[in-house]
Design a protein around this motif. Structure first.
Motif, PDB file in Angstrom:
ATOM      1  N   THR A  65     -24.949  53.960 -30.541  1.00 23.96           N
ATOM      2  CA  THR A  65     -24.669  55.205 -29.825  1.00 23.96           C
ATOM      3  C   THR A  65     -25.294  55.202 -28.427  1.00 23.96           C
ATOM      4  O   THR A  65     -25.508  56.250 -27.831  1.00 23.96           O
ATOM      5  N   ARG A  66     -25.598  54.007 -27.922  1.00 18.77           N
ATOM      6  CA  ARG A  66     -26.165  53.856 -26.579  1.00 18.77           C
ATOM      7  C   ARG A  66     -25.257  52.933 -25.755  1.00 18.77           C
ATOM      8  O   ARG A  66     -25.596  51.786 -25.461  1.00 18.77           O
ATOM      9  N   PRO A  67     -24.062  53.427 -25.397  1.00 22.46           N
ATOM     10  CA  PRO A  67     -23.094  52.549 -24.724  1.00 22.46           C
ATOM     11  C   PRO A  67     -23.593  51.991 -23.395  1.00 22.46           C
ATOM     12  O   PRO A  67     -23.171  50.910 -22.977  1.00 22.46           O
ATOM     13  N   GLU A  68     -24.496  52.710 -22.724  1.00 18.47           N
ATOM     14  CA  GLU A  68     -24.993  52.205 -21.445  1.00 18.47           C
ATOM     15  C   GLU A  68     -25.808  50.931 -21.640  1.00 18.47           C
ATOM     16  O   GLU A  68     -25.763  50.009 -20.813  1.00 18.47           O
ATOM     17  N   MET A  69     -26.543  50.831 -22.748  1.00 17.58           N
ATOM     18  CA  MET A  69     -27.307  49.623 -23.050  1.00 17.58           C
ATOM     19  C   MET A  69     -26.366  48.488 -23.460  1.00 17.58           C
ATOM     20  O   MET A  69     -26.545  47.330 -23.065  1.00 17.58           O
ATOM     21  N   LEU A  70     -25.366  48.822 -24.257  1.00 11.72           N
ATOM     22  CA  LEU A  70     -24.406  47.808 -24.682  1.00 11.72           C
ATOM     23  C   LEU A  70     -23.624  47.266 -23.486  1.00 11.72           C
ATOM     24  O   LEU A  70     -23.304  46.073 -23.434  1.00 11.72           O
ATOM     25  N   ALA A  71     -23.320  48.123 -22.529  1.00  9.16           N
ATOM     26  CA  ALA A  71     -22.600  47.678 -21.339  1.00  9.16           C
ATOM     27  C   ALA A  71     -23.420  46.645 -20.569  1.00  9.16           C
ATOM     28  O   ALA A  71     -22.890  45.628 -20.097  1.00  9.16           O
ATOM     29  N   ARG A  72     -24.698  46.872 -20.461  1.00  8.09           N
ATOM     30  CA  ARG A  72     -25.554  45.919 -19.769  1.00  8.09           C
ATOM     31  C   ARG A  72     -25.663  44.606 -20.553  1.00  8.09           C
ATOM     32  O   ARG A  72     -25.735  43.520 -19.971  1.00  8.09           O
ATOM     33  N   LEU A  73     -25.664  44.719 -21.882  1.00 10.76           N
ATOM     34  CA  LEU A  73     -25.698  43.524 -22.728  1.00 10.76           C
ATOM     35  C   LEU A  73     -24.439  42.683 -22.503  1.00 10.76           C
ATOM     36  O   LEU A  73     -24.516  41.460 -22.334  1.00 10.76           O
ATOM     37  N   VAL A  74     -23.289  43.332 -22.508  1.00  5.91           N
ATOM     38  CA  VAL A  74     -22.033  42.617 -22.294  1.00  5.91           C
ATOM     39  C   VAL A  74     -21.993  41.997 -20.903  1.00  5.91           C
ATOM     40  O   VAL A  74     -21.579  40.843 -20.731  1.00  5.91           O
ATOM     41  N   GLN A  75     -22.428  42.744 -19.901  1.00  2.93           N
ATOM     42  CA  GLN A  75     -22.446  42.204 -18.548  1.00  2.93           C
ATOM     43  C   GLN A  75     -23.347  40.986 -18.446  1.00  2.93           C
ATOM     44  O   GLN A  75     -23.013  39.994 -17.783  1.00  2.93           O
ATOM     45  N   LEU A 127     -20.051  45.895 -14.463  1.00  5.62           N
ATOM     46  CA  LEU A 127     -20.531  46.609 -15.636  1.00  5.62           C
ATOM     47  C   LEU A 127     -19.336  47.185 -16.376  1.00  5.62           C
ATOM     48  O   LEU A 127     -18.550  47.947 -15.800  1.00  5.62           O
ATOM     49  N   PRO A 128     -19.141  46.841 -17.654  1.00  2.86           N
ATOM     50  CA  PRO A 128     -17.953  47.299 -18.373  1.00  2.86           C
ATOM     51  C   PRO A 128     -18.098  48.734 -18.866  1.00  2.86           C
ATOM     52  O   PRO A 128     -19.203  49.281 -18.929  1.00  2.86           O
ATOM     53  N   GLU A 129     -16.977  49.314 -19.229  1.00  3.75           N
ATOM     54  CA  GLU A 129     -16.951  50.605 -19.915  1.00  3.75           C
ATOM     55  C   GLU A 129     -16.813  50.326 -21.406  1.00  3.75           C
ATOM     56  O   GLU A 129     -15.837  49.723 -21.839  1.00  3.75           O
ATOM     57  N   MET A 130     -17.796  50.731 -22.191  1.00  2.00           N
ATOM     58  CA  MET A 130     -17.740  50.477 -23.620  1.00  2.00           C
ATOM     59  C   MET A 130     -16.743  51.428 -24.278  1.00  2.00           C
ATOM     60  O   MET A 130     -16.641  52.604 -23.914  1.00  2.00           O
ATOM     61  N   LEU A 131     -16.025  50.903 -25.263  1.00  2.00           N
ATOM     62  CA  LEU A 131     -15.016  51.672 -25.984  1.00  2.00           C
ATOM     63  C   LEU A 131     -15.423  51.816 -27.448  1.00  2.00           C
ATOM     64  O   LEU A 131     -16.050  50.919 -28.021  1.00  2.00           O
ATOM     65  N   GLU A 132     -15.051  52.914 -28.038  1.00  2.00           N
ATOM     66  CA  GLU A 132     -15.402  53.170 -29.438  1.00  2.00           C
ATOM     67  C   GLU A 132     -14.790  52.112 -30.353  1.00  2.00           C
ATOM     68  O   GLU A 132     -13.626  51.734 -30.205  1.00  2.00           O
ATOM     69  N   VAL A 133     -15.589  51.632 -31.302  1.00  2.00           N
ATOM     70  CA  VAL A 133     -15.112  50.690 -32.312  1.00  2.00           C
ATOM     71  C   VAL A 133     -14.676  51.437 -33.566  1.00  2.00           C
ATOM     72  O   VAL A 133     -13.594  51.216 -34.108  1.00  2.00           O
TER      73      VAL A 133
END
Length: 338
Positions: free
Chosen positions: A94-104, A111-117
């Motif tokens: 529930t922390r998409p901003e952290m996941l976006a940095r991980l993906v980047q 920096l990507p926009e995370m989408l709901e799984v």
């Protein structure tokens, strides 16, 4: 130039190191719970939730129950890779901003926009899912009757991330490792069934592997290649059917840099191609860019350093997984460039 990993025979074994560290962690933070069957780094099976960050114990149990996901046999083991994956990624669901940095960090680019799984146990959007098998029987593995079980008896990605980057919707299937290493030959009695399932979906243009007269599918029945190419086939078939609007699906392999034995080339037929399993594996793909291997250390250390001092996720990881602070290990990023 590819950097070859040389293993010093006198170097402490990563497994032994992590057993000692997990034993010390249990003794300090779970007094009285370690010591199952005489091993200080094991908990009793009934205490498997104690193996998780306290912040996710309840929600993980409900998530697994709601989605009929199987706990691995050794989920109460301090070296469990399933538990390790959950401890790192589930608090970020529930922390998409952290996941976006991980993906980047893993892929580069904007920096990507995370989408709901999928939905979490409380109905909130989750931006990472676990033990993902896809929406269809892509690999000819599902039971003929009844429903497949995520995490058991079918190819399951340890985690899945979906995002939009540069206007394109993409998915990462995550293969998570901790202390694993391999070397045992495949079981001959399983070869016929594996060929039946995968032969027609493994090689290009119908699958991810190069169509090469010198490459035989049984060459990849050795671990870690067997797991990797099944994940790659799952990604390939999901992409071919445009599952949930995804335009590109890649496999991201994550493992500690210090676990250098994991990178050994186990398949005799593939040793002619190199000394590092992940470099060799990439060379077998029709599109080598569809597979990335990154070190846990390099991906997560910067994220943990940037959060507040009282962040429970980062604090737990730093106490539990001391390999994150090891500086002498060669990063997997150096030996398997994107």
């Amino acid at each position: 130039m590819v950097k070859v990993i040389m293993i010093d025979p006198h170097e402490p074994h990563f497994v032994a190191q992590e057993r000692a560290r997990q034993s010390a962690f249990f003794e300090r933070y779970l007094p009285g719970e370690g010591g199952f069957e005489g091993s200080a780094y094991r908990l009793a099976p009934a205490n498997r939730l104690s193996n998780l960050n306290p912040a996710i114990r309840n929600i993980a149990e409900r998530y697994f129950s709601d989605n009929a996901i199987a706990w691995h046999q050794h989920a109460a083991h301090g070296l469990s890779s399933q538990v390790c994956c959950l401890n790192f990624l589930m608090p970020l669901a529930t922390r998409p901003e952290m996941l976006a940095r991980l993906v980047q960090s893993a892929l580069g680019g904007d920096l990507p926009e995370m989408l709901e799984v999928e939905k979490g146990p409380d109905g909130e959007p989750w931006f990472v899912g676990f033990e993902w098998i896809g929406r269809k029987d892509y690999l000819n593995e599902w039971p003929r009757t009844g429903s497949p079980k995520r995490g058991a008896n079918v190819t399951s990605a340890d985690a899945i991330l979906r995002f939009r980057q540069a206007g394109q919707v993409e998915t990462l299937l995550v293969e998570w490792k901790y202390t694993e290493s391999y070397g045992a030959p495949p079981e001959p009695k399983r070869e016929a069934e594996r060929l039946r399932r995968y032969q027609n979906i493994a090689f290009a243009p119908f699958g991810p592997l190069l169509s090469n007269a010198d490459l035989k599918l049984p060459d990849l029945f050795w671990e870690p290649f067997y797991q990797l190419f099944r994940q790659q086939m799952l990604a390939s078939r999901m992409q071919a059917t445009n599952e949930e609007g995804t335009e590109r699906i890649r496999v991201l392999h994550i493992a500690p840099a210090g676990n250098r034995r994991l990178a050994r080339v186990t398949s005799p037929a593939l040793r002619r191609l190199g000394d590092n399993a992940f470099t060799v594996y990439r060379a077998l793909l029709a599109d080598p860019g569809d597979f990335l291997s990154r070190s846990t250390d390099k991906l997560f250390r910067p994220l943990m350093a940037d959060v507040s001092a009282d962040d429970s996720w980062a604090n737990y990881l730093s106490k539990r997984y001391a390999f994150l602070t090891d500086t002498a290990a060669t990063s997997l990023d150096e030996v398997t460039p994107a």
